[in-house]
Design a protein around this motif. Structure first.
Motif, PDB file in Angstrom:
ATOM      1  N   ASP A 176       0.828  -1.213   0.000  1.00 21.75           N
ATOM      2  CA  ASP A 176       0.000   0.000   0.000  1.00 21.75           C
ATOM      3  C   ASP A 176       0.855   1.253   0.000  1.00 21.75           C
ATOM      4  OD1 ASP A 176      -2.198  -1.667   0.060  1.00 21.75           O
ATOM      5  OD2 ASP A 176      -2.627  -1.330   2.198  1.00 21.75           O
ATOM      6  N   PHE A 177       1.895   1.246   0.831  1.00 27.17           N
ATOM      7  CA  PHE A 177       2.770   2.417   0.920  1.00 27.17           C
ATOM      8  C   PHE A 177       3.489   2.669  -0.407  1.00 27.17           C
ATOM      9  CE2 PHE A 177       7.023   4.175   1.672  1.00 27.17           C
ATOM     10  CZ  PHE A 177       6.679   5.401   2.203  1.00 27.17           C
ATOM     11  N   LEU A 178       4.090   1.619  -0.942  1.00 31.31           N
ATOM     12  CA  LEU A 178       4.834   1.792  -2.195  1.00 31.31           C
ATOM     13  C   LEU A 178       3.901   2.169  -3.340  1.00 31.31           C
ATOM     14  CD1 LEU A 178       7.416  -1.124  -1.932  1.00 31.31           C
ATOM     15  CD2 LEU A 178       7.828   1.318  -1.579  1.00 31.31           C
ATOM     16  N   GLY A 179       2.712   1.580  -3.355  1.00 31.91           N
ATOM     17  CA  GLY A 179       1.740   1.929  -4.393  1.00 31.91           C
ATOM     18  C   GLY A 179       1.333   3.385  -4.318  1.00 31.91           C
ATOM     19  N   SER A 180       1.167   3.904  -3.112  1.00 31.85           N
ATOM     20  CA  SER A 180       0.771   5.298  -2.948  1.00 31.85           C
ATOM     21  C   SER A 180       1.882   6.252  -3.354  1.00 31.85           C
ATOM     22  CB  SER A 180       0.349   5.574  -1.500  1.00 31.85           C
ATOM     23  OG  SER A 180       1.474   5.572  -0.646  1.00 31.85           O
ATOM     24  N   LYS A 181       3.111   5.787  -3.345  1.00 38.97           N
ATOM     25  CA  LYS A 181       4.256   6.616  -3.738  1.00 38.97           C
ATOM     26  C   LYS A 181       4.659   6.384  -5.192  1.00 38.97           C
ATOM     27  CE  LYS A 181       4.782   8.203   0.423  1.00 38.97           C
ATOM     28  NZ  LYS A 181       4.349   9.536   0.760  1.00 38.97           N
ATOM     29  N   GLY A 182       3.921   5.519  -5.888  1.00 43.78           N
ATOM     30  CA  GLY A 182       4.250   5.226  -7.281  1.00 43.78           C
ATOM     31  C   GLY A 182       5.477   4.339  -7.426  1.00 43.78           C
ATOM     32  N   LEU A 183       5.777   3.560  -6.417  1.00 44.04           N
ATOM     33  CA  LEU A 183       6.972   2.704  -6.430  1.00 44.04           C
ATOM     34  C   LEU A 183       6.601   1.229  -6.366  1.00 44.04           C
ATOM     35  CD1 LEU A 183       9.029   4.748  -3.811  1.00 44.04           C
ATOM     36  CD2 LEU A 183       9.290   4.816  -6.301  1.00 44.04           C
ATOM     37  N   SER A 184       5.492   0.869  -6.968  1.00 45.60           N
ATOM     38  CA  SER A 184       5.015  -0.511  -6.853  1.00 45.60           C
ATOM     39  C   SER A 184       5.992  -1.527  -7.431  1.00 45.60           C
ATOM     40  CB  SER A 184       3.639  -0.657  -7.502  1.00 45.60           C
ATOM     41  OG  SER A 184       3.699  -0.290  -8.864  1.00 45.60           O
ATOM     42  N   GLY A 185       6.895  -1.105  -8.312  1.00 43.39           N
ATOM     43  CA  GLY A 185       7.901  -2.011  -8.861  1.00 43.39           C
ATOM     44  C   GLY A 185       8.895  -2.491  -7.815  1.00 43.39           C
ATOM     45  N   LEU A 186       9.009  -1.774  -6.712  1.00 43.77           N
ATOM     46  CA  LEU A 186       9.932  -2.160  -5.637  1.00 43.77           C
ATOM     47  C   LEU A 186       9.297  -3.103  -4.633  1.00 43.77           C
ATOM     48  CD1 LEU A 186      11.614   1.273  -4.834  1.00 43.77           C
ATOM     49  CD2 LEU A 186      12.572  -0.614  -6.133  1.00 43.77           C
TER      50      LEU A 186
END
Length: 77
Positions: free
Chosen positions: A15-25
């Motif tokens: 959820d955190f990475l998705g909200s920051k646009g970093l879902s690839g990580l």
């Protein structure tokens, strides 16, 4: 609700990475977290409680033995 703590952590990281646009990580980070958690030696609450009871019984037994030794030492004098 997550089935285990790792699922909850993984969900929050995703959820955190998705909200920051970093879902690839997400995958490498969750793999790192999973490996770190597996390296730790966790015990279940049930196992912990059992060990706590065993230790308490051992403490009581040691105390009783200490009292007995003290009694025998006094009697031997």
């Amino acid at each position: 609700m997550a089935n285990n703590p790792f699922d909850a952590i993984q969900s929050r990281v995703g959820d955190f990475l998705g909200s920051k646009g970093l879902s690839g990580l997400e995958n490498p980070i969750t793999q790192l977290i999973r490996q770190s958690l597996q390296d730790m030696e966790f015990v279940t609450l049930e196992d912990f409680e059992i060990q706590k009871e065993v230790i308490q019984r051992l403490r009581e037994r040691v105390h009783a033995l200490e009292q007995r030794v003290e009694f025998l030492e006094k009697r031997a004098m």
